[in-house]
Design an enzyme around this catalytic site. Structure first.
Site, PDB file in Angstrom:
ATOM      1  N   SER A  24     -42.484-104.835 -26.521  1.00 38.83           N
ATOM      2  CA  SER A  24     -42.239-103.194 -26.713  1.00 38.83           C
ATOM      3  C   SER A  24     -42.107-103.052 -28.237  1.00 38.83           C
ATOM      4  O   SER A  24     -41.341-103.865 -28.867  1.00 38.83           O
ATOM      5  CB  SER A  24     -41.201-103.065 -25.927  1.00 38.83           C
ATOM      6  OG  SER A  24     -41.470-103.062 -24.539  1.00 38.83           O
TER       7      SER A  24
HETATM    8  N1  SAH Z   1     -39.123-107.936 -22.511  1.00 40.31           N
HETATM    9  C1  SAH Z   1     -40.433-108.335 -22.992  1.00 40.31           C
HETATM   10  C2  SAH Z   1     -41.472-107.454 -22.567  1.00 40.31           C
HETATM   11  C3  SAH Z   1     -42.870-108.158 -22.441  1.00 40.31           C
HETATM   12  S1  SAH Z   1     -44.269-107.142 -21.608  1.00 40.31           S
HETATM   13  C4  SAH Z   1     -40.138-108.626 -24.419  1.00 40.31           C
HETATM   14  O1  SAH Z   1     -39.350-108.338 -24.919  1.00 40.31           O
HETATM   15  O2  SAH Z   1     -41.128-109.188 -24.827  1.00 40.31           O
HETATM   16  C5  SAH Z   1     -43.669-107.068 -19.839  1.00 40.31           C
HETATM   17  C6  SAH Z   1     -43.690-108.588 -19.342  1.00 40.31           C
HETATM   18  O3  SAH Z   1     -43.324-108.507 -17.779  1.00 40.31           O
HETATM   19  C7  SAH Z   1     -44.884-109.456 -19.370  1.00 40.31           C
HETATM   20  O4  SAH Z   1     -44.121-110.656 -19.990  1.00 40.31           O
HETATM   21  C8  SAH Z   1     -45.261-109.611 -18.048  1.00 40.31           C
HETATM   22  O5  SAH Z   1     -45.807-110.732 -17.789  1.00 40.31           O
HETATM   23  C9  SAH Z   1     -43.777-109.321 -17.137  1.00 40.31           C
HETATM   24  N2  SAH Z   1     -44.020-109.255 -15.843  1.00 40.31           N
HETATM   25  C10 SAH Z   1     -45.149-108.187 -15.298  1.00 40.31           C
HETATM   26  N3  SAH Z   1     -45.001-108.032 -14.118  1.00 40.31           N
HETATM   27  C11 SAH Z   1     -43.837-108.918 -13.728  1.00 40.31           C
HETATM   28  C12 SAH Z   1     -42.943-109.293 -12.402  1.00 40.31           C
HETATM   29  N4  SAH Z   1     -43.401-108.874 -11.297  1.00 40.31           N
HETATM   30  N5  SAH Z   1     -42.263-110.328 -12.437  1.00 40.31           N
HETATM   31  C13 SAH Z   1     -41.794-110.653 -13.634  1.00 40.31           C
HETATM   32  N6  SAH Z   1     -42.420-110.214 -14.795  1.00 40.31           N
HETATM   33  C14 SAH Z   1     -43.323-109.463 -14.909  1.00 40.31           C
END
Ligand code: SAH
Length: 185
Positions: free
Chosen positions: A36
């Site tokens: 993000s």
């Molecule tokens: N907090 C992360 C943001 C990554 S983008 C950072 O700082 O880099 C969102 C993330 O959520 C992705 O890695 C994706 O694989 C994960 N995600 C999506 N659906 C999910 C679920 N049901 N349970 C756990 N993680 C999930």
């Protein structure tokens, strides 16, 4: 937000992108996901009204950037990732740069993490098309959950648990996230 400036964002990206690291924009990490933009990380972190020592559950570990910011804020962090490759990479990477979540979990964030519930705060870092009931149930009384809700564009919602089954809901406007998906892969 102080914590943001302490975390070296370029270290969370594939090498060679230092020029992009400190621009206020989202950036691709592996497995088709994005890290993000710093503004969004700060915004979500602030909405939780965190105090040192709070127990926080993060859904979507991804690159670990948001997790590192939460560690800088002094929380006890539990974080769930559904993509095995990202989980593997980040669970080695974060300790290597001295960030130590209490636990990194490979699993489906829709289920939350009951073993350590209830939480002072829950932060969902992917766009959810529905509010996961199980996550709301895992909040402490007066606990807060911040979740981007919606399919194409998401509304940043803040849930505050005001009784066993009642929540106050506040809307903080439109954001854009990768989708939260069910099950793990
Ligand atoms: N907090 C992360 C943001 C990554 S983008 C950072 O700082 O880099 C969102 C993330 O959520 C992705 O890695 C994706 O694989 C994960 N995600 C999506 N659906 C999910 C679920 N049901 N349970 C756990 N993680 C999930």
């Amino acid at each position: 937000m102080d914590a943001i400036s302490k975390v070296p964002r370029h270290m969370f990206m594939d090498s060679g992108f230092i020029d992009h690291a400190y621009q206020d924009k989202a950036f691709p990490i592996s497995s088709g996901q994005t890290i993000s933009q710093p503004y969004t990380v700060a915004f979500q972190s602030q909405l939780l009204n965190i105090e040192k020592g709070d127990k926080i559950l993060e859904i979507g570990t991804g690159s670990g950037y948001q997790a590192a910011v939460l560690c800088e804020m002094g929380v006890k962090l539990y974080t769930i990732e559904r993509i095995k490759e990202l989980y593997r990479k980040t669970s080695v990477f974060l300790p290597s740069i001295n960030y130590y979540p209490k636990k990194m979990i490979y699993g489906d964030g829709y289920q939350g993490y009951l073993d350590e519930a209830p939480y002072d705060g829950i932060i969902v870092t992917a766009g959810a098309s529905e509010v996961p009931k199980k996550l709301l149930q895992q909040l402490k009384l007066n606990g807060k959950m911040v979740i981007p809700l919606g399919d194409d564009v998401q509304k940043m919602l803040l849930y505050t648990k005001i009784s066993d089954k009642d929540y106050e809901i506040e809307d903080f406007g439109d954001f854009k996230f990768v989708p939260m998906l069910k099950d793990k892969i």
